[in-house]
Design a protein around this motif. Structure first.
Motif, PDB file in Angstrom:
ATOM      1  N   GLU A 138       1.011  -1.233   0.063  1.00 43.53           N
ATOM      2  CA  GLU A 138      -0.032  -0.167  -0.063  1.00 43.53           C
ATOM      3  C   GLU A 138       0.886   1.330  -0.154  1.00 43.53           C
ATOM      4  O   GLU A 138       1.769   1.625   0.975  1.00 43.53           O
ATOM      5  N   SER A 167      -3.254   6.160   1.025  1.00 47.08           N
ATOM      6  CA  SER A 167      -4.620   6.276   1.052  1.00 47.08           C
ATOM      7  C   SER A 167      -5.254   7.337   1.700  1.00 47.08           C
ATOM      8  O   SER A 167      -4.512   8.159   2.158  1.00 47.08           O
ATOM      9  N   THR A 207      -8.848   8.571   3.785  1.00 39.91           N
ATOM     10  CA  THR A 207      -9.945   8.124   4.323  1.00 39.91           C
ATOM     11  C   THR A 207     -10.876   9.453   4.801  1.00 39.91           C
ATOM     12  O   THR A 207     -10.282  10.498   4.927  1.00 39.91           O
ATOM     13  N   MET A 238     -12.618   4.323   3.345  1.00 44.78           N
ATOM     14  CA  MET A 238     -11.883   4.490   2.570  1.00 44.78           C
ATOM     15  C   MET A 238     -12.147   5.139   1.291  1.00 44.78           C
ATOM     16  O   MET A 238     -13.382   4.916   0.701  1.00 44.78           O
ATOM     17  N   ARG A 294      -7.224   4.223  -2.577  1.00 45.66           N
ATOM     18  CA  ARG A 294      -6.000   3.743  -2.098  1.00 45.66           C
ATOM     19  C   ARG A 294      -5.292   3.410  -3.082  1.00 45.66           C
ATOM     20  O   ARG A 294      -5.586   2.850  -4.439  1.00 45.66           O
ATOM     21  N   SER A 353      -1.818   1.142  -4.429  1.00 45.95           N
ATOM     22  CA  SER A 353      -1.073   0.198  -4.145  1.00 45.95           C
ATOM     23  C   SER A 353      -0.179  -0.519  -5.430  1.00 45.95           C
ATOM     24  O   SER A 353      -0.572   0.037  -6.546  1.00 45.95           O
TER      25      SER A 353
END
Length: 172
Positions: free
Chosen positions: A17, A20, A22, A27, A30, A32
Motif C-alpha cells: 500500500e 490512501s 479516508t 476509504m 488507495r 498500491s
C-alpha cells in the motif's frame, strides 16, 4: 511512496500500500503496487471502482463466466472492483499499479506519460514512475518505483526515456 510487502490472503502475491485517503472512517481511495506471482482468485472490493495498470511483466487475463478483461503493460484497465474474477498470468509474474476508489466520492482518470512535461490538471494527482525519472515535483527527482501524491505538478518533466502513470483524483 514506499511500503513493505503484505502477502495476499490467497497466497497469489504481495501488495504494497503506497498511499490512501479516508473520510469519516471510510476509504475514499488507495494506491498500491501488487506483485502477482501465480494464477488464482483476484481480490474483490465491493462498492469500489478499480484502475489496474501492469508496470512490469506481460500481464494477465481477468475473467469469470460473463466477463473477460485483458491487463496489458501500460494500458490502464478500469473496472468494477466488486467483480468476482480469476487471474491467469500471460507469461510469468507481473507487477501492477492499482488505484481503488469510492466512485460515490471521487472520480479517477489514468494517463500514461512519456518523456516531456507533465500536463497541468485540476485537483489531486498521483504520479508513479515506471521508468526513467520525474524531475521538479515536490522533490528534486523521482526514479523507477517511486511516486508522489500532489496538488500540482507545475514544471515537472518526465526524462530519461521515462514512463509515468498519472492518475487524477477529483471529488464527485
Amino acid at each position: 511512496m514506499t511500503a513493505h510487502p503484505v502477502p495476499w490472503k490467497n497466497g497469489g502475491g504481495v501488495t504494497r500500500e503506497l498511499a490512501s485517503h479516508t473520510e469519516d472512517g471510510r476509504m475514499v481511495w488507495r494506491l498500491s503496487l501488487a506483485d502477482i506471482t501465480r494464477d488464482g482468485p483476484f481480490s474483490a472490493f465491493p462498492g469500489l471502482a478499480r484502475i489496474h495498470c501492469i508496470v512490469e511483466g506481460a500481464g494477465h487475463t481477468l475473467s469469470n463466466e460473463t466477463t473477460r478483461l485483458e491487463a496489458r503493460p501500460l494500458e490502464p484497465l478500469r473496472f468494477d472492483g466488486g467483480l468476482p474474477l480469476d487471474c491467469r498470468l500471460r507469461d510469468g509474474p507481473c507487477k501492477a499499479f492499482n488505484v481503488i476508489y469510492d466512485p460515490a466520492r471521487v472520480t479517477a482518470g489514468p494517463e500514461i506519460l512519456v518523456d516531456g512535461p507533465v500536463p497541468a490538471v485540476e485537483g489531486r494527482q498521483v504520479l508513479f514512475v515506471v521508468s526513467g525519472s520525474l524531475e521538479g515535483v515536490d522533490a528534486d527527482r523521482l526514479g523507477p518505483g517511486e511516486g508522489i501524491v500532489t496538488g500540482t505538478a507545475a514544471g515537472a518533466v518526465v526524462t530519461g526515456g521515462g514512463t509515468v502513470v498519472q492518475v487524477r483524483i477529483l471529488p464527485v
